[in-house]
Structure formats: structure tokens, C-alpha cells
Design an enzyme around this catalytic site. Structure first.
Site, PDB file in Angstrom:
ATOM      1  N   ASP A  34      29.181  53.312 -39.789  1.00  0.00           N
ATOM      2  CA  ASP A  34      27.729  54.154 -38.838  1.00  0.00           C
ATOM      3  C   ASP A  34      26.881  53.049 -38.812  1.00  0.00           C
ATOM      4  O   ASP A  34      25.669  53.512 -39.169  1.00  0.00           O
ATOM      5  CB  ASP A  34      27.546  55.556 -39.765  1.00  0.00           C
ATOM      6  CG  ASP A  34      28.636  56.554 -39.584  1.00  0.00           C
ATOM      7  OD1 ASP A  34      29.194  56.566 -38.799  1.00  0.00           O
ATOM      8  OD2 ASP A  34      28.834  57.433 -40.419  1.00  0.00           O
ATOM      9  N   SER A  50      22.294  61.435 -33.795  1.00  0.00           N
ATOM     10  CA  SER A  50      22.696  59.708 -33.176  1.00  0.00           C
ATOM     11  C   SER A  50      23.386  58.893 -32.839  1.00  0.00           C
ATOM     12  O   SER A  50      24.891  59.536 -33.043  1.00  0.00           O
ATOM     13  CB  SER A  50      22.716  57.999 -34.012  1.00  0.00           C
ATOM     14  OG  SER A  50      21.308  58.893 -34.985  1.00  0.00           O
ATOM     15  N   HIS A  96      27.060  60.547 -34.478  1.00  0.00           N
ATOM     16  CA  HIS A  96      27.224  60.903 -35.694  1.00  0.00           C
ATOM     17  C   HIS A  96      25.545  62.290 -36.278  1.00  0.00           C
ATOM     18  O   HIS A  96      24.598  62.134 -35.808  1.00  0.00           O
ATOM     19  CB  HIS A  96      26.494  60.024 -36.611  1.00  0.00           C
ATOM     20  CG  HIS A  96      26.706  59.799 -38.138  1.00  0.00           C
ATOM     21  ND1 HIS A  96      28.012  60.158 -38.621  1.00  0.00           N
ATOM     22  CD2 HIS A  96      25.761  60.285 -39.063  1.00  0.00           C
ATOM     23  CE1 HIS A  96      27.319  60.336 -40.104  1.00  0.00           C
ATOM     24  NE2 HIS A  96      25.912  59.652 -39.790  1.00  0.00           N
ATOM     25  N   ASN A 113      29.809  56.648 -30.736  1.00  0.00           N
ATOM     26  CA  ASN A 113      30.355  57.921 -32.308  1.00  0.00           C
ATOM     27  C   ASN A 113      28.771  58.616 -31.250  1.00  0.00           C
ATOM     28  O   ASN A 113      27.784  58.506 -31.405  1.00  0.00           O
ATOM     29  CB  ASN A 113      30.659  57.583 -32.861  1.00  0.00           C
ATOM     30  CG  ASN A 113      30.767  58.051 -34.410  1.00  0.00           C
ATOM     31  OD1 ASN A 113      31.586  59.249 -33.734  1.00  0.00           O
ATOM     32  ND2 ASN A 113      30.599  58.142 -35.166  1.00  0.00           N
TER      33      ASN A 113
END
Length: 188
Positions: A145, A136, A109, A107
Site C-alpha cells: 500500500d 484511496s 484500499h 489498487n
């Protein structure tokens, strides 16, 4: 060996576009196998179709979460997906889905994790008086996260920055960072 990537989006898909553009390079170690969305009218899906990419859309409205995620899982497996890249996908994945794809979901972020997990990251960084913000790329785990950070990029927070101005600079870094980190992850 080229790894097959499935990308999940919810909106315009600008990070998906940067991943797909990078995949056009013959030296890229990943290939975009399918772009999927929880919003059938997402602008990013139209771009993906126009770019010749396979797409899948399923609205989760009125569906049990497990049934909705099973549809995504089936679409990804039918497309021989090996790695999932979340690119502006605005739904939380269930622990069961994450477990099925353990270690194979990444992912992007918009914060320097572990700072500012979740939403409103730019406003939180501005309000805290931080000198820098950024983005990130991390492995997705059951913790929001919270997975291993694979790469980061910083941008300065300038005097007078607003959420919009900071967001625009961070987004430009996301577009640069994500394809590079995904390429490294694909050969890991």
C-alpha cells in the site's frame, strides 16, 4: 484509444462490478478484457460471466507462488491486458510480478493512505478516534500500500460507528471513486 484492463478479485467483486459497469459507457477510456480470481468459486466470477466478460480462475493451493502468478500473467497477456486493477484481491503480489507490470497495476484500499496500510483499516481508524476515514486508489509497488496515491474519498466517522457501518459507507465511496480514477489512469 481504449486501454484493456484485467481485474483481479477474491470475493463478491463489488468494485469489479462498478469498474465493469463504468466501462459500458462508450466514452470510457478502458475496457474490461478479463476478470481473474484466486478463488474459482468467487461470486464475482459468476457475475462477470453473466455480464459476458472473459474470466480466469486459478487456485494457488499446492502451487509455488511463481507458477501461480505465471498462470495469471499468461491469462492477462493472452487477453491483451495493459493495466491491472486489484479489486478486493486478497493476496500479496510478488516483487517479480509487480516488476513485470511496473506502473500498470492499481489498487483500491479502504483507508486514507498513507494511514492504515494493510488490514483492519476501519477498526484502526475508529480506535484512533479519527474524525474521517475513506479510501484511496494507488499504484501498486513492492511496498505494501505504498505506491503513488491517484485519488481519495473521505467519509465522516460518526458517533457509534462500527466496523460494519463505516465499511458500508467507505465501500459506497470506493464504487464511486475507483471507476473515475481508473479512467483517468487509463489515459495518463
Amino acid at each position: 484509444m481504449t486501454r484493456k484492463v484485467g481485474i483481479l478479485i477474491s470475493g463478491r467483486g463489488s468494485n469489479m462490478m462498478s469498474l465493469a459497469e463504468a466501462a459500458r459507457d462508450p466514452a470510457c477510456p478502458y475496457d474490461v478484457a478479463i476478470v481473474a480470481s484466486d478463488k474459482p468459486d468467487a461470486a464475482g466470477l459468476a457475475w462477470a460471466r453473466d455480464a459476458g466478460l472473459a474470466t480466469f480462475a486459478q487456485s494457488p493451493k499446492g502451487m509455488p507462488k511463481a507458477e501461480y502468478e505465471a498462470a495469471i500473467d499468461t491469462a492477462f497477456r493472452d487477453a491483451s491486458v495493459e493495466v491491472i486493477a486489484l479489486a478486493g484481491y486478497m493476496r500479496l503480489l510478488s516483487d517479480d510480478f509487480v516488476a513485470r507490470w511496473r506502473g500498470r497495476i492499481v489498487n483500491i484500499h479502504p483507508s486514507l493512505l498513507p494511514k492504515y496500510k494493510g488490514l483492519d483499516t476501519h477498526q484502526r481508524a475508529i480506535d484512533a478516534g479519527d474524525a474521517v476515514a475513506g479510501c484511496s486508489v494507488h499504484i501498486v509497488t513492492e511496498e505494501l500500500d505504498g505506491g503513488e496515491v491517484l485519488g481519495q474519498a473521505e467519509v465522516p466517522i460518526l458517533p457509534g460507528d462500527t466496523v460494519d457501518s463505516l465499511s458500508a459507507r467507505v465501500l459506497a465511496e470506493e464504487h464511486r471513486l475507483y471507476p473515475k480514477v481508473l479512467a483517468d489512469f487509463a489515459v495518463r
